[in-house]
Design an enzyme around this catalytic site. Structure first.
Site, short mmCIF file in Angstrom:
data_model
loop_
_atom_site.label_atom_id
_atom_site.label_comp_id
_atom_site.label_asym_id
_atom_site.label_seq_id
_atom_site.Cartn_x
_atom_site.Cartn_y
_atom_site.Cartn_z
N PRO A 66 5.06 -7.44 -0.29
CG PRO A 66 6.05 -7.09 1.79
CD PRO A 66 5.57 -8.18 0.88
CB CYS A 67 6.82 -4.65 -4.39
SG CYS A 67 5.16 -4.42 -5.03
#
Length: 171
Positions: free
Chosen positions: A134-135
């Protein structure tokens, strides 16, 4: 080892999923990319083999995520990157669904010097596993939306999607 791929429709557009497949280790997901994503292949490479069956677990989990039915992923991963990037990508896995962090806090969580924050930002921007790692949950120091390889609109959509769940507030 063979590189396999499939595509899937999503709220972000048609995603390209690719991974490695071999007789000894089985399948591992290497990349999930969105249309127009910086630094990512827009089309499968000529030597990749289509294999929707091998990628079915990834498609199922992403479909459930986009439907609001899944908040974490349980897939074998094989992203390609330097040891430094791998360390940063691993740290992304620790950002809980429905929350955000800053590049500075991520730098600290990954055990890096505060001086490495720009390098950490570069590693986050090079994350090959869009959504899975989850950047999109990493924000600027002032809480502003900052760069996202798939575009700010996609980042905004992902954050809004996660904030609509009961897991907590983003800001």
């Amino acid at each position: 080892m063979t590189t396999v791929f499939t595509t899937m429709d999503s709220p972000l557009g048609t995603l390209l999923l690719s991974g490695t497949l071999d007789e000894e280790d089985g399948f591992a997901l290497a990349a999930v990319t969105a249309p127009g994503q910086k630094g990512a292949l827009a089309e499968p490479a000529a030597d990749w083999q289509p294999d929707a069956e091998a990628l079915a677990p990834a498609v199922e989990q992403l479909t459930a995520y986009f439907a609001g039915e899944r908040t974490t992923f349980d897939l074998p991963l094989a992203p390609v990157g330097t040891e430094f990037r791998q360390r940063i990508w691993d740290a992304l896995d620790d950002i809980p669904y429905g929350t955000t962090t800053t590049y500075g806090r991520l730098t600290d969580a990954a055990g890096q010097s505060p001086r490495a924050v720009r390098a950490v930002g570069g590693a986050v921007g090079a994350n090959p596993l869009l959504v899975i790692r989850p950047c999109h949950r990493v924000m600027g120091a002032n809480g502003n939306l900052t760069g996202f390889a798939a575009g700010i609109d996609a980042k905004r959509w992902l954050l809004a999607h996660e904030s609509s769940e009961e897991s907590g507030q983003l800001f």
